[in-house]
Design an enzyme around this catalytic site. Structure first.
Site, PDB file in Angstrom:
ATOM      1  NE  ARG A  16      -9.072  -1.413   5.969  1.00 60.14           N
ATOM      2  CZ  ARG A  16      -8.781  -0.246   5.432  1.00 60.14           C
ATOM      3  NH1 ARG A  16      -7.888   0.564   5.996  1.00 60.14           N
ATOM      4  NH2 ARG A  16      -9.392   0.180   4.344  1.00 60.14           N
ATOM      5  CG  HIS A 208     -12.882   3.825   0.717  1.00 59.99           C
ATOM      6  ND1 HIS A 208     -12.912   2.719   1.523  1.00 59.99           N
ATOM      7  CD2 HIS A 208     -12.199   4.763   1.414  1.00 59.99           C
ATOM      8  CE1 HIS A 208     -12.266   2.978   2.664  1.00 59.99           C
ATOM      9  NE2 HIS A 208     -11.829   4.212   2.619  1.00 59.99           N
ATOM     10  CG  HIS A 210     -12.271   8.706   4.407  1.00 63.61           C
ATOM     11  ND1 HIS A 210     -12.048   8.359   5.710  1.00 63.61           N
ATOM     12  CD2 HIS A 210     -11.852   7.661   3.652  1.00 63.61           C
ATOM     13  CE1 HIS A 210     -11.489   7.160   5.753  1.00 63.61           C
ATOM     14  NE2 HIS A 210     -11.357   6.700   4.524  1.00 63.61           N
ATOM     15  CB  CYS A 241      -5.559   7.185   6.170  1.00 65.55           C
ATOM     16  SG  CYS A 241      -3.896   6.674   5.804  1.00 65.55           S
ATOM     17  CG  ASN A 250     -14.366   5.029   6.002  1.00 66.27           C
ATOM     18  OD1 ASN A 250     -13.588   5.029   6.931  1.00 66.27           O
ATOM     19  ND2 ASN A 250     -14.085   4.492   4.836  1.00 66.27           N
TER      20      ASN A 250
HETATM   21  N1  COA Z   1       2.297  -9.006   8.802  1.00 69.96           N
HETATM   22  C1  COA Z   1       3.019  -9.048   9.933  1.00 69.96           C
HETATM   23  N2  COA Z   1       4.230  -8.500  10.067  1.00 69.96           N
HETATM   24  C2  COA Z   1       4.749  -7.891   8.986  1.00 69.96           C
HETATM   25  C3  COA Z   1       4.054  -7.808   7.777  1.00 69.96           C
HETATM   26  C4  COA Z   1       2.779  -8.388   7.714  1.00 69.96           C
HETATM   27  N3  COA Z   1       2.026  -8.333   6.610  1.00 69.96           N
HETATM   28  N4  COA Z   1       4.808  -7.151   6.904  1.00 69.96           N
HETATM   29  C5  COA Z   1       5.937  -6.810   7.533  1.00 69.96           C
HETATM   30  N5  COA Z   1       5.893  -7.261   8.791  1.00 69.96           N
HETATM   31  C6  COA Z   1       6.898  -7.091   9.840  1.00 69.96           C
HETATM   32  C7  COA Z   1       8.242  -7.602   9.459  1.00 69.96           C
HETATM   33  O1  COA Z   1       8.354  -8.953   9.779  1.00 69.96           O
HETATM   34  C8  COA Z   1       9.159  -6.733  10.267  1.00 69.96           C
HETATM   35  O2  COA Z   1       9.167  -7.184  11.599  1.00 69.96           O
HETATM   36  P1  COA Z   1      10.502  -7.065  12.487  1.00 69.96           P
HETATM   37  O3  COA Z   1      10.791  -5.592  12.613  1.00 69.96           O
HETATM   38  O4  COA Z   1      10.091  -7.691  13.772  1.00 69.96           O
HETATM   39  O5  COA Z   1      11.543  -7.786  11.729  1.00 69.96           O
HETATM   40  C9  COA Z   1       8.448  -5.404  10.271  1.00 69.96           C
HETATM   41  O6  COA Z   1       7.062  -5.705  10.031  1.00 69.96           O
HETATM   42  C10 COA Z   1       8.951  -4.479   9.202  1.00 69.96           C
HETATM   43  O7  COA Z   1       8.947  -5.161   7.975  1.00 69.96           O
HETATM   44  P2  COA Z   1       9.447  -4.502   6.602  1.00 69.96           P
HETATM   45  O8  COA Z   1       9.376  -5.529   5.528  1.00 69.96           O
HETATM   46  O9  COA Z   1      10.748  -3.786   6.833  1.00 69.96           O
HETATM   47  O10 COA Z   1       8.304  -3.520   6.282  1.00 69.96           O
HETATM   48  P3  COA Z   1       8.147  -1.973   6.606  1.00 69.96           P
HETATM   49  O11 COA Z   1       8.590  -1.598   7.963  1.00 69.96           O
HETATM   50  O12 COA Z   1       8.673  -1.229   5.455  1.00 69.96           O
HETATM   51  O13 COA Z   1       6.549  -1.924   6.598  1.00 69.96           O
HETATM   52  C11 COA Z   1       4.391  -2.447   5.748  1.00 69.96           C
HETATM   53  C12 COA Z   1       5.818  -2.098   5.426  1.00 69.96           C
HETATM   54  C13 COA Z   1       3.535  -2.133   4.549  1.00 69.96           C
HETATM   55  C14 COA Z   1       4.306  -3.925   6.078  1.00 69.96           C
HETATM   56  C15 COA Z   1       3.920  -1.652   6.982  1.00 69.96           C
HETATM   57  O14 COA Z   1       4.231  -0.300   6.811  1.00 69.96           O
HETATM   58  C16 COA Z   1       2.447  -1.784   7.220  1.00 69.96           C
HETATM   59  O15 COA Z   1       1.941  -2.835   7.584  1.00 69.96           O
HETATM   60  N6  COA Z   1       1.710  -0.668   7.056  1.00 69.96           N
HETATM   61  C17 COA Z   1       0.299  -0.615   7.287  1.00 69.96           C
HETATM   62  C18 COA Z   1      -0.356   0.143   6.185  1.00 69.96           C
HETATM   63  C19 COA Z   1      -1.806   0.313   6.469  1.00 69.96           C
HETATM   64  O16 COA Z   1      -2.522  -0.633   6.757  1.00 69.96           O
HETATM   65  N7  COA Z   1      -2.283   1.568   6.425  1.00 69.96           N
HETATM   66  C20 COA Z   1      -3.604   1.900   6.696  1.00 69.96           C
HETATM   67  C21 COA Z   1      -4.564   1.385   5.684  1.00 69.96           C
HETATM   68  S1  COA Z   1      -4.519   2.177   4.125  1.00 69.96           S
HETATM   69 ZN    ZN Z   2     -10.400   4.835   4.066  1.00 70.16          ZN
END
Ligand code: COA
Ligand code: ZN
Length: 319
Positions: A16, A208, A210, A241, A250
């Site tokens: 992950r 956790h 890094h 990240c 990490n």
């Molecule tokens: N699984 C799949 N798709 C998802 C989702 C999920 N959990 N959450 C949101 N989406 C999709 C939406 O359906 C949308 O799709 P579309 O553009 O095709 O309509 C798109 O993602 C944007 O959704 P929205 O609700 O506007 O969210 P956002 O753009 O503000 O994104 C997060 C918010 C948190 C979902 C996104 O930024 C994210 O997944 N970030 C990853 C954070 C991460 O893992 N960081 C590293 C680890 S700490």
């Molecule tokens: Zn981390």
């Protein structure tokens, strides 16, 4: 309990925290094969993948296929990172053992990583916690930048404890304090861990670290001194990240296990098996990994004498 008999619980996060950062997509079958190998290593927990937006984290867009494809080992907790209710529903459809919710304790990092204010994140994670009620799936919360933010600097201890209290009130099972960008230092870690344990003794606390500034093992020792027994670690030292400038891997699992075994701790993890798994990484991801143990071997892995050297003085025949 003496240090020598202390049981520790390791959570492997390479697939992950590590893979989310890889530019080239790693084939689903390769991910599954690696996780199956990790399942045989003796970890308490494996963070398999994340159910995030595939646009935000394309490297983990195959989360369902990976979760369904792995052979789950009894006794290992399979956890996944989940940012919102949509992610929780996807995770539930794969029968995960635990969901790992995430938010940052600094406003800037939370906005960069999750595109929300901290209050919006807390509300959204509250919805996830409500959605999980009655499912029997455990809930952990990883609090990023708990030991410093790359945009804001120090994060006050009181802020960390306040957010922990808010999640404890919502009934989560565990909290992971994350040094997302390697800003923590040992005396800070010791105080944070002591205060957290004193205030939240019913929670499973995980640290956790890094290794961004080379302090991850030192910080681990400080956390151990404060009574922490759960640690996240990453095979080969992968990780980082995508929303933290300059973030690197990490704490490396094999470096951590190597050190802890030498000091008499029982990590549950088989170091030889972990090293075998780590040795597969460069071919899988297409580049070298930070692991020092992979390069140098264990401290007792002996080397032959270089050619031309005659051997130990006492073995020489003196006339
Ligand atoms: N699984 C799949 N798709 C998802 C989702 C999920 N959990 N959450 C949101 N989406 C999709 C939406 O359906 C949308 O799709 P579309 O553009 O095709 O309509 C798109 O993602 C944007 O959704 P929205 O609700 O506007 O969210 P956002 O753009 O503000 O994104 C997060 C918010 C948190 C979902 C996104 O930024 C994210 O997944 N970030 C990853 C954070 C991460 O893992 N960081 C590293 C680890 S700490
Ligand atoms: Zn981390």
């Amino acid at each position: 309990m003496t240090k020598q008999s202390k049981r520790l619980y390791l959570n492997e996060v390479a697939t992950r925290d590590g893979f989310q950062n890889e530019a080239a997509f790693i084939d689903t079958d390769d991910k599954i094969a690696l996780i199956d190998a990790l399942s045989a290593c003796g970890y308490a927990k494996i963070e398999v993948t994340s159910f995030t937006s595939p646009k935000a984290i394309p490297a983990l867009r195959d989360a369902e296929a990976v979760m369904h494809g792995i052979a789950r080992q009894p006794g290992v907790v399979y956890t996944v990172l989940v940012p919102n209710v949509r992610g929780a529903e996807r995770a539930l459809s794969c029968n995960v053992d635990e969901v790992n919710l995430v938010m940052s304790l600094s406003e800037s990092h939370n906005r960069a990583n999750l595109r929300m204010t901290r209050e919006q994140s807390f509300a959204q994670l509250g919805d996830v916690i409500d959605a999980m009620r009655g499912t029997g799936v455990a809930i952990n919360v990883s609090l990023s930048t708990a030991m410093g933010c790359p945009m804001e600097g120090d994060v006050p201890l009181a802020t960390v404890l306040d957010w922990m209290a808010r999640f404890a009130e919502r009934g989560v099972h565990g909290i992971t304090l994350c040094d997302t960008t390697g800003m923590a230092y040992p005396s800070q870690v010791r105080e944070l861990c002591e205060r957290s344990r004193a205030q939240f003794d019913a929670l499973e606390l995980t640290l956790h670290f890094h290794n961004t500034r080379g302090m991850a093992l030192a910080n681990t020792l400080a956390a151990l001194e404060a009574g922490i027994v759960r640690f996240d670690a990453s095979l080969g030292g992968l990780g980082g990240c995508p929303y933290a400038p300059g973030a690197t891997g990490n704490v490396c699992t094999e470096e951590l296990v190597h050190m802890l075994e030498l000091d008499g701790y029982d990590t549950g993890v088989n170091l030889a098996a972990v090293l075998d798994a780590s040795a597969r990484l460069p071919a899988l991801i297409g580049h070298d990994v930070p692991s020092q143990i992979l390069k140098a071997g264990r401290r007792t892995d002996l080397h032959p004498l270089p050619g031309g050297v005659q051997g130990m003085p006492e073995q020489r025949a003196f006339s």
